[in-house]
Motif scaffolding. Structure first.
Motif, PDB file in Angstrom:
ATOM      1  N   PHE A 516       0.830  -1.204   0.000  1.00 19.21           N
ATOM      2  CA  PHE A 516       0.000   0.000   0.000  1.00 19.21           C
ATOM      3  C   PHE A 516       0.868   1.259   0.000  1.00 19.21           C
ATOM      4  CE2 PHE A 516      -2.185   3.386   2.317  1.00 19.21           C
ATOM      5  CZ  PHE A 516      -3.326   3.518   1.543  1.00 19.21           C
ATOM      6  N   GLN A 517       1.928   1.264   0.804  1.00 15.29           N
ATOM      7  CA  GLN A 517       2.808   2.440   0.853  1.00 15.29           C
ATOM      8  C   GLN A 517       3.500   2.650  -0.486  1.00 15.29           C
ATOM      9  OE1 GLN A 517       5.223   1.378   4.221  1.00 15.29           O
ATOM     10  NE2 GLN A 517       3.924   2.472   5.675  1.00 15.29           N
ATOM     11  N   GLN A 518       3.889   1.556  -1.164  1.00 10.02           N
ATOM     12  CA  GLN A 518       4.488   1.697  -2.491  1.00 10.02           C
ATOM     13  C   GLN A 518       3.485   2.304  -3.472  1.00 10.02           C
ATOM     14  OE1 GLN A 518       5.764  -2.324  -3.372  1.00 10.02           O
ATOM     15  NE2 GLN A 518       7.850  -1.891  -2.675  1.00 10.02           N
ATOM     16  N   GLU A 519       2.250   1.800  -3.461  1.00 15.90           N
ATOM     17  CA  GLU A 519       1.229   2.313  -4.378  1.00 15.90           C
ATOM     18  C   GLU A 519       0.890   3.763  -4.056  1.00 15.90           C
ATOM     19  OE1 GLU A 519      -0.177   0.927  -7.021  1.00 15.90           O
ATOM     20  OE2 GLU A 519       1.137  -0.809  -6.826  1.00 15.90           O
ATOM     21  N   LEU A 520       0.877   4.116  -2.768  1.00 17.11           N
ATOM     22  CA  LEU A 520       0.590   5.496  -2.384  1.00 17.11           C
ATOM     23  C   LEU A 520       1.661   6.444  -2.915  1.00 17.11           C
ATOM     24  CD1 LEU A 520      -1.007   7.616  -0.847  1.00 17.11           C
ATOM     25  CD2 LEU A 520       0.231   6.973   1.234  1.00 17.11           C
ATOM     26  N   ALA A 521       2.939   6.057  -2.775  1.00 19.29           N
ATOM     27  CA  ALA A 521       4.021   6.903  -3.286  1.00 19.29           C
ATOM     28  C   ALA A 521       3.923   7.067  -4.795  1.00 19.29           C
ATOM     29  CB  ALA A 521       5.379   6.308  -2.894  1.00 19.29           C
ATOM     30  N   ARG A 522       3.639   5.961  -5.500  1.00 17.56           N
ATOM     31  CA  ARG A 522       3.518   6.041  -6.956  1.00 17.56           C
ATOM     32  C   ARG A 522       2.324   6.898  -7.367  1.00 17.56           C
ATOM     33  NH1 ARG A 522       0.488   3.991 -10.603  1.00 17.56           N
ATOM     34  NH2 ARG A 522      -0.626   2.713  -9.085  1.00 17.56           N
ATOM     35  N   THR A 523       1.202   6.747  -6.676  1.00 19.57           N
ATOM     36  CA  THR A 523       0.000   7.515  -7.027  1.00 19.57           C
ATOM     37  C   THR A 523       0.212   8.994  -6.787  1.00 19.57           C
ATOM     38  OG1 THR A 523      -1.393   5.614  -6.494  1.00 19.57           O
ATOM     39  CG2 THR A 523      -2.455   7.779  -6.546  1.00 19.57           C
ATOM     40  N   MET A 524       0.896   9.356  -5.711  1.00 21.51           N
ATOM     41  CA  MET A 524       1.135  10.777  -5.437  1.00 21.51           C
ATOM     42  C   MET A 524       2.048  11.389  -6.491  1.00 21.51           C
ATOM     43  SD  MET A 524       1.407  10.680  -1.273  1.00 21.51           S
ATOM     44  CE  MET A 524       1.583  12.444  -1.100  1.00 21.51           C
ATOM     45  N   MET A 525       3.022  10.623  -6.988  1.00 23.41           N
ATOM     46  CA  MET A 525       3.876  11.128  -8.064  1.00 23.41           C
ATOM     47  C   MET A 525       3.054  11.346  -9.335  1.00 23.41           C
ATOM     48  SD  MET A 525       7.332   8.847  -7.536  1.00 23.41           S
ATOM     49  CE  MET A 525       8.048   9.530  -9.034  1.00 23.41           C
ATOM     50  N   GLU A 526       2.156  10.377  -9.652  1.00 17.61           N
ATOM     51  CA  GLU A 526       1.298  10.544 -10.822  1.00 17.61           C
ATOM     52  C   GLU A 526       0.359  11.739 -10.644  1.00 17.61           C
ATOM     53  OE1 GLU A 526       1.123   8.951 -13.725  1.00 17.61           O
ATOM     54  OE2 GLU A 526       2.925   7.828 -13.232  1.00 17.61           O
ATOM     55  N   CYS A 534      -5.795  12.944  -5.461  1.00 14.43           N
ATOM     56  CA  CYS A 534      -6.102  11.587  -5.060  1.00 14.43           C
ATOM     57  C   CYS A 534      -6.612  11.626  -3.629  1.00 14.43           C
ATOM     58  CB  CYS A 534      -4.893  10.664  -5.197  1.00 14.43           C
ATOM     59  SG  CYS A 534      -3.503  11.107  -4.112  1.00 14.43           S
ATOM     60  N   ALA A 535      -7.107  10.496  -3.166  1.00 15.80           N
ATOM     61  CA  ALA A 535      -7.679  10.440  -1.825  1.00 15.80           C
ATOM     62  C   ALA A 535      -7.273   9.136  -1.159  1.00 15.80           C
ATOM     63  CB  ALA A 535      -9.209  10.554  -1.872  1.00 15.80           C
ATOM     64  N   VAL A 536      -7.174   9.188   0.172  1.00 12.71           N
ATOM     65  CA  VAL A 536      -6.926   8.003   0.993  1.00 12.71           C
ATOM     66  C   VAL A 536      -8.079   7.873   1.978  1.00 12.71           C
ATOM     67  CG1 VAL A 536      -5.486   7.012   2.806  1.00 12.71           C
ATOM     68  CG2 VAL A 536      -4.431   7.987   0.786  1.00 12.71           C
ATOM     69  N   MET A 537      -8.656   6.662   2.029  1.00 15.07           N
ATOM     70  CA  MET A 537      -9.733   6.363   2.972  1.00 15.07           C
ATOM     71  C   MET A 537      -9.204   5.371   4.000  1.00 15.07           C
ATOM     72  SD  MET A 537     -12.885   5.985   0.258  1.00 15.07           S
ATOM     73  CE  MET A 537     -13.683   4.881   1.363  1.00 15.07           C
ATOM     74  N   GLU A 575      -8.379   1.353  -8.204  1.00 11.21           N
ATOM     75  CA  GLU A 575      -8.255   1.745  -6.808  1.00 11.21           C
ATOM     76  C   GLU A 575      -7.579   0.620  -6.027  1.00 11.21           C
ATOM     77  OE1 GLU A 575     -12.363   4.421  -6.925  1.00 11.21           O
ATOM     78  OE2 GLU A 575     -12.346   2.484  -5.937  1.00 11.21           O
ATOM     79  N   VAL A 576      -6.853   0.985  -4.986  1.00 10.54           N
ATOM     80  CA  VAL A 576      -6.054   0.033  -4.206  1.00 10.54           C
ATOM     81  C   VAL A 576      -6.739  -0.182  -2.863  1.00 10.54           C
ATOM     82  CG1 VAL A 576      -3.821  -0.438  -3.158  1.00 10.54           C
ATOM     83  CG2 VAL A 576      -3.937   0.766  -5.342  1.00 10.54           C
ATOM     84  N   VAL A 587      -8.204   2.437   1.525  1.00 11.66           N
ATOM     85  CA  VAL A 587      -8.498   2.456   0.086  1.00 11.66           C
ATOM     86  C   VAL A 587      -7.800   3.678  -0.501  1.00 11.66           C
ATOM     87  CG1 VAL A 587     -10.265   2.525  -1.705  1.00 11.66           C
ATOM     88  CG2 VAL A 587     -10.728   1.353   0.463  1.00 11.66           C
ATOM     89  N   LEU A 588      -7.055   3.465  -1.560  1.00 14.86           N
ATOM     90  CA  LEU A 588      -6.362   4.547  -2.268  1.00 14.86           C
ATOM     91  C   LEU A 588      -7.090   4.807  -3.570  1.00 14.86           C
ATOM     92  CD1 LEU A 588      -3.995   6.471  -2.779  1.00 14.86           C
ATOM     93  CD2 LEU A 588      -2.690   4.533  -3.640  1.00 14.86           C
ATOM     94  N   LEU A 589      -7.557   6.055  -3.767  1.00 14.14           N
ATOM     95  CA  LEU A 589      -8.328   6.422  -4.949  1.00 14.14           C
ATOM     96  C   LEU A 589      -7.517   7.396  -5.790  1.00 14.14           C
ATOM     97  CD1 LEU A 589     -10.420   6.165  -2.349  1.00 14.14           C
ATOM     98  CD2 LEU A 589     -12.111   6.733  -4.095  1.00 14.14           C
TER      99      LEU A 589
END
Length: 923
Positions: A516-526, A534-537, A575-576, A587-589
């Motif tokens: 999840f932390q890897q996907e969050l870092a990648r999503t924030m860069m995108e 983006c949003a985190v739930m 979504e993750v 949930v990462l949106l």
């Protein structure tokens, strides 16, 4: 942005350009329509306000002139109730407010002040406020309808453009693929007739170019093959010198005649000057300089020295070389040994006597060769690797049984003598991509070098690797190929399973915290790249611990699996959805538009609240509290975003649970966030600047009071007050929230192992692992690497895991405990007894030791209930073969009771206090 557009295909560039123009025009139309509609409604509202004002003047003229306040009030209240006015205020001629009904409007409402006059006399005035809400509503309806029409127009345009451009693009793509194939070495490329347009002419030109390239390459290969066929296998020594005298080429006969390899001659040697006999060298070098001027010669005699120190007489012939343009390229020379004639005469007499000896040796060698061959065949037959020997002419000369089994070839089929590319014709195994394998086989047969491992995909799902080794004789001549085949299907499946386990939660199959932390870092860069959001739930299950403790971990696990399945069905593919540990989910949106996150949050809360769950006849109902945080509105980095989503979740809990909240920056939240960020920075500084310390407290044997081992306890040096230490209660919980606890745990492990390695005489040391580290699949590997690198016996390292952390994620705890025990480390279950079902969990956790929580030890002599609890814990633990540790032993009476109850080990202030320089460390 430019780089992103550059990566798009031509089809998408044309389509996006057309859609952009159309979107711009539709936008102008919508904006203009909204402005016209608003102006027209504004005019209508003003006309209505004037009409209402005139009606009020007519109705109030008589009451005002007669100063009848009661009639004025009746008229005003009637008009306010039936006329749709927000405010009516009537003032008399003196400015006194006679009647005021309603409230002040907003800046979008219409205001009108109408004087009440008759026959030139002023009786007062009326102030009115007419609602302007209908204008905003009409503007909103018009805007929504216009946007729907615009989106439909854009969609239809995009479909028509994609259909019209597709034909042209496909022809370009075919030409591009053909060009790539030629660049990769596939010259058998021929495109079909492209037509009479410009693209067709380009395709025809490409076909002619490909044909010309194939012809030239085939001709060059033929010429090179003829040259090597003549020069490499000539009996005499042949070589080529440049006009400056540098060696450009020499044939393999140089090793037979002189003992030097081709590589040695082409290396640092000064060939042929270095191999000329010293007595002949001066004259030969003069002759060589003459020859390099372009003259030819033959019959020049000299002596040459072999590498082994011997020499022989030879005759040298040479001639100049010119290219097709007549440009001088150097000389080609040949050396023929004339020692052979003399040696032949002397050797002929000796050969007859040696022939009989050689015959006997040959018979002996033949027998030994047959024995060696039998041993080699037995070895190859026993191997699980498929072995295939192919001669230089491409025909099979040997294969072992494993080869036929691997390729499902009947054992009675004879493969010896068959061409290698026809062997698999008898195979019952089907290839997933036979055309690719055929090309690979042909390329391998053509090469005479060691090739990389090649993977063969089988139709039945197996994966077979092929390694090609060229086989050469003693003189380095190529005599065939050795192909080795290995079925790696099981290893590949195991590797894929390991990758899956490293990124997935073992219970639910969802992504774990690490992924999840890897996907969050990648999503924030995108998100930063596309300037979106983006949003985190974050959500957890309300009262989950009560259910877990009341019904056991099987009910809790089943409930978590059910929740994961239900919510997973609501989450979209991009979504993750992850389980962070215990009952915490996230949930990462990416690319959030509008209120998508709030809509999903509402669906999640309702889905969990409506989730029916029965366990062993009991109906269980559950609710959740969910928090949402947006990037970049609410945070500037990943840790900040996660922390704000966490705070929003607790804001939802404060609101009564079973609901969701978007992060709200109120005073409490700001204070908590500032505190968390401040501590996060202090923890990072402590890790970077070495501000953490380990203090050690002894754990003693109850029976005789001797030291059993030490426990490492972390402390932080206060950077603001260097003389003071900060206890872990101030920063551990915040470190767990931010994720820095993983770094702290690894620092503690490294320092503890280093301490054990520095002094082999000190006893074992116990350290504490946080609950977050239980879900880290790479932590056991890290501990094992540290122990091996330092040369520390694993049994000298003890690991303590709290019962609360173990119970919250039983599967991760079991996996971690088993990995630590396989390393050889001891495992202790800390804070035992705090849960309602501690004894039930104990049989599922294969630990060596339990440590009774301090709440049962404090004031033990004065608390009969705690005495009963402690005796029960000791009895159960000893019955399961586990040792027992009691902490917080602060007086002799408590120690005496614990010794009486059968507790194995004790620690506390009565015995010693934690200190950085414990006496046991000085051994």
């Amino acid at each position: 942005m430019r780089n992103w557009l550059g990566r798009l295909s031509l089809r998408y560039k044309l389509t996006l350009a057309a859609l952009g123009v159309e979107a711009l025009m539709l936008g102008f139309l919508i904006v203009n329509g909204v402005q016209l509609t608003s102006a027209e409604l504004q005019q209508q509202a003003e006309n209505r306000a004037r009409d209402v004002g005139k009606a009020l003047v007519a109705a109030l003229l008589a009451p005002l002139s007669q100063q009848d306040d009661a009639s004025v009030r009746d008229v005003v209240e009637t008009m306010h109730r039936e006329g749709g006015l927000k405010l009516i205020e009537v003032r008399d001629s003196a400015g006194r407010s006679v009647q005021r009904t309603g409230s002040d409007g907003t800046e979008d409402d219409f205001r009108l002040v109408q004087p009440v006059e008759f026959a030139g006399q002023r009786y007062g005035e009326i102030a009115m406020v007419l609602s302007g809400d209908f204008i905003k509503q009409a503007r909103s309806r018009y805007l929504k309808q216009s946007l729907v029409i615009a989106l439909l127009a854009l969609l239809l345009t995009g479909v028509l453009l994609a259909l019209s451009v597709g034909g042209v693009i496909r022809r370009f793509e075919a030409l591009t693929r053909a060009s790539k194939r030629m660049a990769q070495g596939d010259l058998d490329v021929n495109l079909s007739d492209g037509g009479r347009d410009e693209i067709g002419q380009l395709i025809d030109t490409f076909n002619r170019m490909a044909e010309s390239v194939r012809f030239n390459i085939d001709r060059a290969r033929e010429n090179e093959a003829r040259f090597h066929a003549i020069a490499d296998y000539t009996h005499d020594l042949e070589f080529w010198l440049s006009p400056e005298g540098a060696l450009l080429w020499v044939n393999p006969s140089v090793e037979r005649m002189l003992g030097y390899t081709v590589g040695e001659c082409m290396g640092e040697m000064r060939f042929p000057a270095d191999v000329i006999h010293p007595d002949d060298r001066t004259a030969a070098e003069f002759q060589l300089r003459q020859a390099l001027r372009g003259t030819s010669g033959q019959g020049y005699t000299l002596r040459l020295c072999r590498k082994d120190g011997g020499h022989f007489w030879a005759v040298v012939n040479w001639q100049p070389i010119h290219d097709y343009g007549g440009v001088y390229q150097g000389i080609r020379a040949s050396i023929h040994s004339v020692d052979d004639l003399k040696a032949t005469e002397a050797s002929l007499r000796q050969a007859i006597g040696e022939l009989r000896t050689a015959e006997n040796l040959q018979r002996k060698y033949f027998e030994e060769t047959e024995q060696e061959r039998a041993r080699l065949v037995s070895l190859l037959s026993a191997m699980n690797l498929g072995i295939l020997f192919v001669a230089a002419d491409g025909r099979v000369i040997y294969h072992n049984p494993a080869f036929t089994r691997m390729w499902m070839i009947d054992e009675g089929t004879s493969l010896i003598g068959q061409p290698a590319h026809d062997v698999l014709a008898d195979s019952a195994a089907a290839l997933a991509r036979p055309d690719h394998f055929s090309k690979h086989l042909l390329s391998v047969l053509e090469t005479r070098e060691l090739s990389d491992s090649y993977e063969i995909q089988m139709a039945d799902g197996r994966v077979i690797t092929e390694l090609d080794y060229p086989v050469r004789d003693r003189e380095g001549r190529f005599i065939g190929h050795l192909w080795i085949y290995e079925d790696i299907t099981r290893e590949r499946q195991t590797a894929e399973q390991l990758v899956y386990l490293a990124e997935r939660d073992a219970l639910t199959g969802l992504y774990n915290r690490h992924r999840f932390q890897q996907e969050l870092a990648r999503t924030m860069m995108e998100t930063d790249r596309h300037q979106g959001r983006c949003a985190v739930m974050f959500f957890d299950l309300d009262e989950f611990k009560t259910i877990n403790d009341s019904y056991g971990h099987r009910a809790g696990d089943a409930l978590l699996i059910r929740v994961a399945g239900e919510i997973g069905a609501l989450v979209r593919r991009n979504e993750v959805f992850a389980r962070l540990g215990g009952d915490e989910f996230a949930v990462l949106l990416p690319g959030v538009q509008g209120s998508e996150a709030e809509i999903l949050a509402d669906r999640v809360v309702r889905a969990i609240a409506q989730l029916p769950f029965r366990f062993e006849g009991q109906s269980l109902r559950l609710t959740t509290s969910l928090g949402i945080a947006y990037y970049p509105e609410h945070a500037v980095d990943a840790d900040d975003l996660v922390a704000r989503a966490d705070i929003a979740m607790y804001q939802a809990k404060d609101a009564g649970k079973n609901t969701w909240r978007v992060f709200r920056a109120d005073t409490v939240a700001d204070t908590e966030m500032r505190s968390r960020l401040s501590w996060g920075e202090r923890i990072s500084n402590a890790l970077d600047k070495g501000l953490f310390q380990l203090h050690y407290q002894g754990v003693y044997r109850t029976e005789d009071g001797t030291l059993s081992h030490l426990e490492a306890l972390i402390r932080m040096i206060d950077e603001r007050k260097p003389g003071q230490l900060i206890m872990p209660t101030h920063f551990i919980q915040l470190a767990e929230k931010s994720g820095r606890i993983l770094d702290i745990d690894r620092w503690v492990i490294h320092e503890t192992v280093r301490r054990l390695a520095d002094n082999r005489a000190i006893p074992a040391i116990a350290l504490n692992l946080s609950g977050r580290s239980l879900s880290e699949p790479g932590l056991p590997q890290y501990i094992g690497d540290e122990l091996r690198r330092s040369g520390v016996e694993p049994s000298r390292l003890l690991v303590e895991i709290t019962e609360t952390a173990a119970v919250s994620d039983l599967h991760d705890a079991q996996r971690m405990i088993e990995a630590l025990r396989q390393l050889g480390c001891g495992v202790c279950l800390d804070d035992f007894g705090v849960g309602f079902a501690s004894f039930a969990y104990l049989k599922h956790l294969n630990v060596d030791t339990i440590k009774i929580d301090g709440i049962f030890i404090r004031d033990l002599p004065a608390d009969p209930d705690n005495q009963v609890f402690v005796q029960a814990m000791v009895s159960v633990a000893l019955g399961l073969g586990k040792s027992v540790v009691a902490e917080y032993v602060e007086d002799g009476a408590t120690l005496g009771l614990l010794r009486q109850f059968g507790v194995d080990l004790v620690q506390g202030y009565h015995l010693d206090r934690p200190t950085a320089d414990h006496p046991a460390l000085a051994r």
